[in-house]
Design a protein around this motif. Structure first.
Motif, PDB file in Angstrom:
ATOM      1  N   ASP A  74      19.604  70.500  47.818  1.00 38.52           N
ATOM      2  CA  ASP A  74      18.182  70.362  48.115  1.00 38.52           C
ATOM      3  C   ASP A  74      17.827  68.889  48.056  1.00 38.52           C
ATOM      4  N   VAL A  75      17.195  68.401  49.109  1.00 37.18           N
ATOM      5  CA  VAL A  75      16.897  66.975  49.202  1.00 37.18           C
ATOM      6  C   VAL A  75      15.736  66.792  50.179  1.00 37.18           C
ATOM      7  N   GLU A  76      14.996  65.732  50.017  1.00 34.39           N
ATOM      8  CA  GLU A  76      13.951  65.393  50.978  1.00 34.39           C
ATOM      9  C   GLU A  76      14.358  64.088  51.640  1.00 34.39           C
ATOM     10  N   LEU A  77      14.792  64.204  52.897  1.00 35.04           N
ATOM     11  CA  LEU A  77      15.301  63.062  53.654  1.00 35.04           C
ATOM     12  C   LEU A  77      14.705  63.072  55.051  1.00 35.04           C
ATOM     13  N   PRO A  78      14.424  61.911  55.609  1.00 39.13           N
ATOM     14  CA  PRO A  78      14.006  61.905  57.012  1.00 39.13           C
ATOM     15  C   PRO A  78      15.209  62.150  57.926  1.00 39.13           C
ATOM     16  N   ILE A  79      14.962  62.843  59.007  1.00 39.86           N
ATOM     17  CA  ILE A  79      15.983  63.052  60.033  1.00 39.86           C
ATOM     18  C   ILE A  79      15.361  62.639  61.352  1.00 39.86           C
ATOM     19  N   ARG A  80      16.149  61.932  62.150  1.00 49.04           N
ATOM     20  CA  ARG A  80      15.679  61.515  63.461  1.00 49.04           C
ATOM     21  C   ARG A  80      16.490  62.261  64.508  1.00 49.04           C
ATOM     22  N   VAL A  81      15.813  62.939  65.386  1.00 54.81           N
ATOM     23  CA  VAL A  81      16.476  63.590  66.519  1.00 54.81           C
ATOM     24  C   VAL A  81      16.379  62.601  67.670  1.00 54.81           C
ATOM     25  N   VAL A  82      17.536  62.123  68.138  1.00 55.35           N
ATOM     26  CA  VAL A  82      17.531  61.038  69.119  1.00 55.35           C
ATOM     27  C   VAL A  82      17.909  61.478  70.528  1.00 55.35           C
ATOM     28  N   GLY A 100      11.732  64.313  61.479  1.00 50.98           N
ATOM     29  CA  GLY A 100      11.409  65.503  60.707  1.00 50.98           C
ATOM     30  C   GLY A 100      11.835  65.245  59.272  1.00 50.98           C
ATOM     31  N   THR A 101      11.757  66.276  58.429  1.00 48.04           N
ATOM     32  CA  THR A 101      12.129  66.139  57.028  1.00 48.04           C
ATOM     33  C   THR A 101      13.177  67.177  56.663  1.00 48.04           C
ATOM     34  N   ILE A 102      14.337  66.704  56.195  1.00 45.08           N
ATOM     35  CA  ILE A 102      15.405  67.595  55.761  1.00 45.08           C
ATOM     36  C   ILE A 102      14.995  68.234  54.437  1.00 45.08           C
ATOM     37  N   VAL A 103      15.213  69.541  54.331  1.00 45.13           N
ATOM     38  CA  VAL A 103      14.925  70.301  53.117  1.00 45.13           C
ATOM     39  C   VAL A 103      16.205  70.518  52.316  1.00 45.13           C
ATOM     40  N   LYS A 113      12.282  70.519  58.536  1.00 45.42           N
ATOM     41  CA  LYS A 113      10.966  70.901  59.058  1.00 45.42           C
ATOM     42  C   LYS A 113      10.542  69.889  60.099  1.00 45.42           C
ATOM     43  N   SER A 114       9.908  70.418  61.153  1.00 41.80           N
ATOM     44  CA  SER A 114       9.502  69.569  62.263  1.00 41.80           C
ATOM     45  C   SER A 114       8.270  70.152  62.940  1.00 41.80           C
ATOM     46  N   ARG A 115       7.506  69.297  63.578  1.00 38.72           N
ATOM     47  CA  ARG A 115       6.377  69.783  64.400  1.00 38.72           C
ATOM     48  C   ARG A 115       6.863  70.293  65.750  1.00 38.72           C
ATOM     49  N   ARG A 116       8.067  69.961  66.124  1.00 40.30           N
ATOM     50  CA  ARG A 116       8.631  70.374  67.404  1.00 40.30           C
ATOM     51  C   ARG A 116       9.599  71.531  67.212  1.00 40.30           C
ATOM     52  N   ILE A 128      20.728  60.561  60.270  1.00 37.71           N
ATOM     53  CA  ILE A 128      20.241  60.795  58.906  1.00 37.71           C
ATOM     54  C   ILE A 128      20.529  59.536  58.098  1.00 37.71           C
ATOM     55  N   ASP A 129      19.478  58.945  57.542  1.00 38.90           N
ATOM     56  CA  ASP A 129      19.641  57.724  56.759  1.00 38.90           C
ATOM     57  C   ASP A 129      19.734  58.081  55.281  1.00 38.90           C
ATOM     58  N   LEU A 130      20.963  58.168  54.775  1.00 36.41           N
ATOM     59  CA  LEU A 130      21.188  58.530  53.383  1.00 36.41           C
ATOM     60  C   LEU A 130      20.824  57.404  52.417  1.00 36.41           C
ATOM     61  N   SER A 131      20.695  56.192  52.935  1.00 32.09           N
ATOM     62  CA  SER A 131      20.404  55.051  52.065  1.00 32.09           C
ATOM     63  C   SER A 131      19.020  55.128  51.436  1.00 32.09           C
ATOM     64  N   CYS A 132      18.141  55.944  51.982  1.00 31.96           N
ATOM     65  CA  CYS A 132      16.799  56.037  51.381  1.00 31.96           C
ATOM     66  C   CYS A 132      16.827  56.785  50.048  1.00 31.96           C
ATOM     67  N   VAL A 133      17.897  57.539  49.757  1.00 32.45           N
ATOM     68  CA  VAL A 133      18.030  58.174  48.446  1.00 32.45           C
ATOM     69  C   VAL A 133      19.256  57.683  47.678  1.00 32.45           C
ATOM     70  N   ASP A 134      20.193  57.030  48.373  1.00 36.13           N
ATOM     71  CA  ASP A 134      21.375  56.468  47.724  1.00 36.13           C
ATOM     72  C   ASP A 134      21.713  55.149  48.416  1.00 36.13           C
ATOM     73  N   PRO A 135      21.305  54.017  47.819  1.00 40.92           N
ATOM     74  CA  PRO A 135      21.492  52.720  48.480  1.00 40.92           C
ATOM     75  C   PRO A 135      22.952  52.341  48.731  1.00 40.92           C
ATOM     76  N   GLU A 136      23.899  53.041  48.102  1.00 48.63           N
ATOM     77  CA  GLU A 136      25.320  52.761  48.342  1.00 48.63           C
ATOM     78  C   GLU A 136      25.812  53.378  49.645  1.00 48.63           C
ATOM     79  N   LEU A 137      25.026  54.274  50.239  1.00 44.98           N
ATOM     80  CA  LEU A 137      25.444  54.966  51.455  1.00 44.98           C
ATOM     81  C   LEU A 137      24.665  54.452  52.660  1.00 44.98           C
TER      82      LEU A 137
END
Length: 189
Positions: A74-82, A100-103, A113-116, A128-137
């Motif tokens: 369980d994590v709250e992370l931004p996800i970008r659909v490109v 969107g936001t990863i659950v 979750k997404s509006r689309r 998926i940018d994992l660095s926003c919760v773990d700066p080593e990644l």
């Protein structure tokens, strides 16, 4: 040290792993040596995490009726659909780059979750940018198939994705992220 890729300075140090995991890796390494292999402890540790970690977790920490192939974090992370590589009938317009936001996330997929909304079986490319919760990644890119899309709340949709392709270095980064989070959950309680 188990590193997360040639260009990354992230590592799991064997001596800092909990005793139970060290024992499992040591047994695994001894079996590989007995089979005639000339493997280092680092090679054995990497192979054990790739091939045996999930089943080891399941036998010790998961309920007996656990049906998922991979353990979710369980994590709250931004996800970008490109990009949408394959979209089934009735697809949306080309306004694809959104966040969107990863659950939760696992080695096999994620839920966000997404509006689309997306059509089932669509293939999309996500970042998926994992660095926003773990700066080593770092961030990872993956191709994924939409396996569910249901309305959830306030004009949002719950989108279930199954990874169909994660590049080698990105796969190692994802595996390391999940391992670190599962280890923290198991041994901090």
């Amino acid at each position: 040290i188990l590193t997360a890729g040639a260009d990354m300075n992230v590592s799991i140090k064997y001596e800092q792993l909990c005793g139970e995991i060290k024992e499992e890796i040591s047994r695994f390494h001894e079996r590989r040596k007995a089979d005639g292999g000339n493997h280092t402890v680092e090679d054995s540790m990497r192979t054990w995490f790739e091939t045996s970690f999930d089943s080891w977790i399941e036998t010790r920490f998961a309920p007996s009726d656990f049906k998922r192939k991979f353990h979710r974090v369980d994590v709250e992370l931004p996800i970008r659909v490109v990009d949408t590589l394959i979209e089934t009938e009735g697809g949306e317009d080309d306004d694809i780059d959104f966040i969107g936001t990863i659950v939760n996330i696992s080695k096999g997929g994620l839920f966000f979750k997404s509006r689309r909304s997306f059509e089932l079986s669509s293939i999309i490319k996500v970042v998926i940018d994992l660095s926003c919760v773990d700066p080593e990644l770092s961030q990872i890119e993956a191709l994924a198939m939409v396996v569910c899309c249901d309305p959830v709340e306030n004009d949002h949709f719950g989108i279930g994705l199954m990874f169909s392709s994660v590049y080698d270095e990105d796969k190692m980064t994802l595996d390391l992220f999940i391992f670190k989070n599962l280890a923290y959950f198991m041994y901090s309680a």
